[in-house]
Structures are given as C-alpha cells and as structure tokens.
Design an enzyme around this catalytic site. Structure first.
Site, PDB file in Angstrom:
ATOM      1  N   MET A  37     -32.859  14.182   9.910  1.00 47.70           N
ATOM      2  CA  MET A  37     -32.947  14.224  11.375  1.00 47.70           C
ATOM      3  C   MET A  37     -32.135  15.395  11.927  1.00 47.70           C
ATOM      4  O   MET A  37     -31.826  15.441  13.114  1.00 47.70           O
ATOM      5  CB  MET A  37     -32.474  12.909  11.983  1.00 47.70           C
ATOM      6  N   HIS A  41     -25.215  18.520   7.608  1.00 44.59           N
ATOM      7  CA  HIS A  41     -23.858  18.627   7.053  1.00 44.59           C
ATOM      8  C   HIS A  41     -23.985  18.652   5.533  1.00 44.59           C
ATOM      9  O   HIS A  41     -25.107  18.626   4.992  1.00 44.59           O
ATOM     10  CB  HIS A  41     -23.000  17.457   7.552  1.00 44.59           C
ATOM     11  N   HIS A  44     -26.476  16.285   3.724  1.00 43.51           N
ATOM     12  CA  HIS A  44     -27.871  16.752   3.708  1.00 43.51           C
ATOM     13  C   HIS A  44     -28.040  17.890   2.698  1.00 43.51           C
ATOM     14  O   HIS A  44     -29.012  17.940   1.956  1.00 43.51           O
ATOM     15  CB  HIS A  44     -28.270  17.287   5.088  1.00 43.51           C
ATOM     16  N   GLN A  68     -37.423   4.934  14.945  1.00 48.70           N
ATOM     17  CA  GLN A  68     -36.392   4.215  14.195  1.00 48.70           C
ATOM     18  C   GLN A  68     -35.162   3.908  15.040  1.00 48.70           C
ATOM     19  O   GLN A  68     -34.195   3.335  14.539  1.00 48.70           O
ATOM     20  CB  GLN A  68     -36.010   4.961  12.919  1.00 48.70           C
ATOM     21  N   GLY A 154     -30.237   9.993   0.405  1.00 54.34           N
ATOM     22  CA  GLY A 154     -28.810   9.809   0.116  1.00 54.34           C
ATOM     23  C   GLY A 154     -28.453   8.339  -0.028  1.00 54.34           C
ATOM     24  O   GLY A 154     -28.993   7.478   0.673  1.00 54.34           O
ATOM     25  N   LYS A 156     -25.861   7.166   0.997  1.00 55.35           N
ATOM     26  CA  LYS A 156     -25.191   6.813   2.246  1.00 55.35           C
ATOM     27  C   LYS A 156     -26.007   5.743   2.984  1.00 55.35           C
ATOM     28  O   LYS A 156     -25.469   4.797   3.560  1.00 55.35           O
ATOM     29  CB  LYS A 156     -25.053   8.087   3.099  1.00 55.35           C
ATOM     30  N   VAL A 183     -21.692  12.065   0.024  1.00 57.16           N
ATOM     31  CA  VAL A 183     -20.703  13.149   0.191  1.00 57.16           C
ATOM     32  C   VAL A 183     -19.721  12.706   1.278  1.00 57.16           C
ATOM     33  O   VAL A 183     -20.141  12.271   2.366  1.00 57.16           O
ATOM     34  CB  VAL A 183     -21.390  14.470   0.578  1.00 57.16           C
ATOM     35  N   SER A 192     -21.684  12.183   8.231  1.00 60.29           N
ATOM     36  CA  SER A 192     -22.790  11.665   9.033  1.00 60.29           C
ATOM     37  C   SER A 192     -22.913  12.537  10.273  1.00 60.29           C
ATOM     38  O   SER A 192     -21.893  12.996  10.807  1.00 60.29           O
ATOM     39  CB  SER A 192     -22.483  10.221   9.467  1.00 60.29           C
ATOM     40  N   ARG A 194     -23.513  11.474  13.023  1.00 60.35           N
ATOM     41  CA  ARG A 194     -22.893  10.692  14.110  1.00 60.35           C
ATOM     42  C   ARG A 194     -21.374  10.868  14.145  1.00 60.35           C
ATOM     43  O   ARG A 194     -20.750  10.511  15.143  1.00 60.35           O
ATOM     44  CB  ARG A 194     -23.256   9.216  13.996  1.00 60.35           C
TER      45      ARG A 194
HETATM   46  P1  AMP Z   1     -30.289  11.547   8.403  1.00 62.06           P
HETATM   47  O1  AMP Z   1     -30.404  12.950   8.902  1.00 62.06           O
HETATM   48  O2  AMP Z   1     -29.053  10.852   8.834  1.00 62.06           O
HETATM   49  O3  AMP Z   1     -31.560  10.751   8.611  1.00 62.06           O
HETATM   50  O4  AMP Z   1     -30.137  11.680   6.814  1.00 62.06           O
HETATM   51  C1  AMP Z   1     -31.101  12.348   6.048  1.00 62.06           C
HETATM   52  C2  AMP Z   1     -30.842  12.072   4.575  1.00 62.06           C
HETATM   53  O5  AMP Z   1     -29.548  12.560   4.229  1.00 62.06           O
HETATM   54  C3  AMP Z   1     -30.868  10.585   4.243  1.00 62.06           C
HETATM   55  O6  AMP Z   1     -31.525  10.402   2.995  1.00 62.06           O
HETATM   56  C4  AMP Z   1     -29.408  10.257   4.157  1.00 62.06           C
HETATM   57  O7  AMP Z   1     -29.118   9.153   3.310  1.00 62.06           O
HETATM   58  C5  AMP Z   1     -28.837  11.532   3.571  1.00 62.06           C
HETATM   59  N1  AMP Z   1     -27.415  11.618   3.884  1.00 62.06           N
HETATM   60  C6  AMP Z   1     -26.825  11.519   5.112  1.00 62.06           C
HETATM   61  N2  AMP Z   1     -25.485  11.574   5.008  1.00 62.06           N
HETATM   62  C7  AMP Z   1     -25.208  11.710   3.681  1.00 62.06           C
HETATM   63  C8  AMP Z   1     -23.994  11.806   2.922  1.00 62.06           C
HETATM   64  N3  AMP Z   1     -22.799  11.773   3.507  1.00 62.06           N
HETATM   65  N4  AMP Z   1     -24.096  11.934   1.590  1.00 62.06           N
HETATM   66  C9  AMP Z   1     -25.304  11.957   0.977  1.00 62.06           C
HETATM   67  N5  AMP Z   1     -26.481  11.862   1.640  1.00 62.06           N
HETATM   68  C10 AMP Z   1     -26.434  11.739   2.965  1.00 62.06           C
END
Ligand code: AMP
Length: 288
Positions: A37, A41, A44, A68, A154, A156, A183, A192, A194
């Site tokens: 999204m 960081h 990602h 979502q 991830g 996470k 990570v 994150s 967020r």
């Molecule tokens: P998001 O942009 O939050 O939807 O995350 C996109 C992808 O990055 C998802 O598969 C998350 O699980 C992964 N992700 C987000 N934060 C982390 C992290 N700290 N370590 C590893 N993967 C992450």
C-alpha cells in the site's frame, strides 16, 4: 532488468501492466510480485530484495485498497508518497511499479468478493470484520493481473499470509507464496507505514508490543505451558504503557489460528494494540 539506481517503470493501468509483464515473459524472465500500500519502508524493501534474488523481473504494486478499511478507519489519512516510494524502489532495483487509481482497480459495478473462511475469522477478522474480504479480493485481482511465478508477503501480517496461502490453494492460483521475516526497528518495533502516525511519546510507548512478545517467549522457554498465564502477563505489561489500549492478545495455533488450551509445540503470540489513535499489530512464533 533494473540493477539499481534507475527508477522502475511506472504503469497505472491494467493494460499497460499486462503488456510490460508479457514483454518480460517473452524474454524468458520469471516474474515476482510484492503487493504493497506504499509509504514504503525496509519491511517492504525486504520483499523486493527477496523477489530480486529469485525472479528475473520484480513488480511492486502500490495501491491503498479502500475495501480493506472499515468505516471509521484511517483510509483518508493513510500515508501516500509515490515519489519517495519510486526513489526507494530504484535503490533496491525493482523493475516495474503498478500504481492504479480506485477506478482502475474496481471497475463500475464491481460485485465479486473473496471470502476465505475460518482462517480469516479470529484475531484481525474479529476486530475488522470486512478486512480480509478486501485483502483477499485485491490480492487475487493483482495475482490475476500480473500472473507472477512468486508473490512476496511479510510475516508482520501473519494472518494475512495465512489467508492468502489458503486462497491460493483453494482457488488453484499458480503462484508460489513466499512469506518473509518481520523487519524491526532497533527497539524491536515492527516497521509499519502506520508508525508515521506516532509522535515521540507514542513512538516510545510502542516498543511495548515487542517487549510483551519477548516476555511471552521467555515464559515459554522457562517452561510455562498455560497460555492464560502468558496472556495475562502480556496484558499487564501492555497496560502499563499509559496510552496503550489492547484490542487483543492471543496465543493460537500457527496453522489454524484457533486458540490453544496448552502449549505442546510451536505457538503464535499475536496482538493488536492502540497507542492513542494508532492501531499497531505484531506477532512472534514461540518455540518450546
Ligand atoms: P502494507 O503496505 O502494509 O500492505 O504491506 C505490504 C506487505 O509488506 C505485506 O505483505 C506486509 O506483511 C509486508 N510488511 C509490512 N511491514 C513489514 C515488516 N516490518 N517486515 C516484513 N514485511 C512487512
């Protein structure tokens, strides 16, 4: 293939995306996809690097998926910075970025939703009842648009990865799902997008999530086998942070995500905590 420092090719329509992927396929390259999204960081970027290590071409999707988010959640406030994201992706050598708008992703009259069943119900599913339906639908759409050999997620978002593995198995999607380690920041806070919402004081308090997961791990390695005792100790620790409000903390079976009665093997500790207005999730696999 993008080896580093030049910006990835940016496409915004499904048609452009399919053409770019078809060209890579015609060159005999394998395709990796990392759905995100944005507000990227190191978490990602670790997915991008994992894809680069295994695939000829790495596609990153950047789409803040409205379906979502529940009513009253942070859809409007969610951080967006495509320009900075493209710079970060250039540094780690991503090849292609797909950043559609809402109309491109959800055409007029969109009415089909993916319901993944029991693994989507507990934990996040209880707090955010329409969340995984939105996640599963957008991820299936992305998998259909790109047709990757491998897709990277991830740990996470542990439950999300379980939901996606279930969906891919049940719906015969020919993509291998890879799940990469969490990570973390120096104090253990899981990275994150967020985390950008946290002010200095909230950021300091947010370390309590990881501290409580470490406490759980310590208790299990000291021989504690009653999940209720561990959950109670974690709750007490989290509630000691002045602005922390617990959404849930649970010890569950790592496969089914169902609560466990006794610790007899690996168990997942998962939690969601609000620090002020910011909702954070984290998890850790506890081993005996
Ligand atoms: P998001 O942009 O939050 O939807 O995350 C996109 C992808 O990055 C998802 O598969 C998350 O699980 C992964 N992700 C987000 N934060 C982390 C992290 N700290 N370590 C590893 N993967 C992450």
């Amino acid at each position: 293939m993008n080896d580093a420092s030049s910006r990835p090719t940016l496409v915004t329509t499904v048609d452009q995306l399919r053409r770019a992927v078809a060209a890579a396929r015609a060159d005999g390259r394998s395709i990796g996809l990392a759905p995100t999204m944005g507000a990227l960081h190191e978490g990602h970027l670790s997915l991008v690097r994992a894809s680069k290590a295994e695939c000829g071409v790495t596609v990153v999707s950047i789409f803040v998926n409205p379906s979502q988010f529940g009513p009253g959640e942070d859809l409007a406030a969610y951080p967006r910075d495509l320009d900075a994201d493209l710079d970060k992706l250039a540094e780690c050598g991503a090849d292609l970025v797909f950043a559609p708008d809402n109309e491109e992703m959800y055409g007029e009259g969109h009415a089909t939703w993916v319901d993944v069943g029991s693994v989507a119900r507990p934990l996040e599913g209880e707090c955010r009842p329409t969340h995984f339906r939105g996640v599963a639908t957008v991820v299936l759409k992305l998998l259909n648009m790109v047709g990757p050999d491998r897709a990277y997620f991830g740990e996470k978002d542990y439950q999300q990865a379980r939901v996606i593995r279930r969906m891919v198995a049940d719906l015969d999607v020919p993509t291998v799902i890879r799940v990469c380690p969490i990570v973390r920041e120096a104090d253990g806070l899981a990275m994150s997008s967020r985390n950008a919402y946290l002010d200095v004081d909230a950021r300091r308090q947010a370390a309590i999530l990881w501290k409580s997961l470490c406490l759980a791990d310590e208790l299990v390695s000291q021989g504690e086998r009653d999940p209720r005792t561990i959950v109670r100790r974690m709750r007490e620790m989290i509630e000691s942070a002045e602005d922390a409000r617990l959404d849930y903390v649970a010890l569950v079976d790592p496969d089914t995500l169902e609560p466990i009665e006794r610790i007899e093997g690996p168990v997942l500790a998962a939690l969601a905590v609000r620090i002020g207005a910011t909702r954070l999730i984290d998890n850790r696999l506890l081993k005996m």
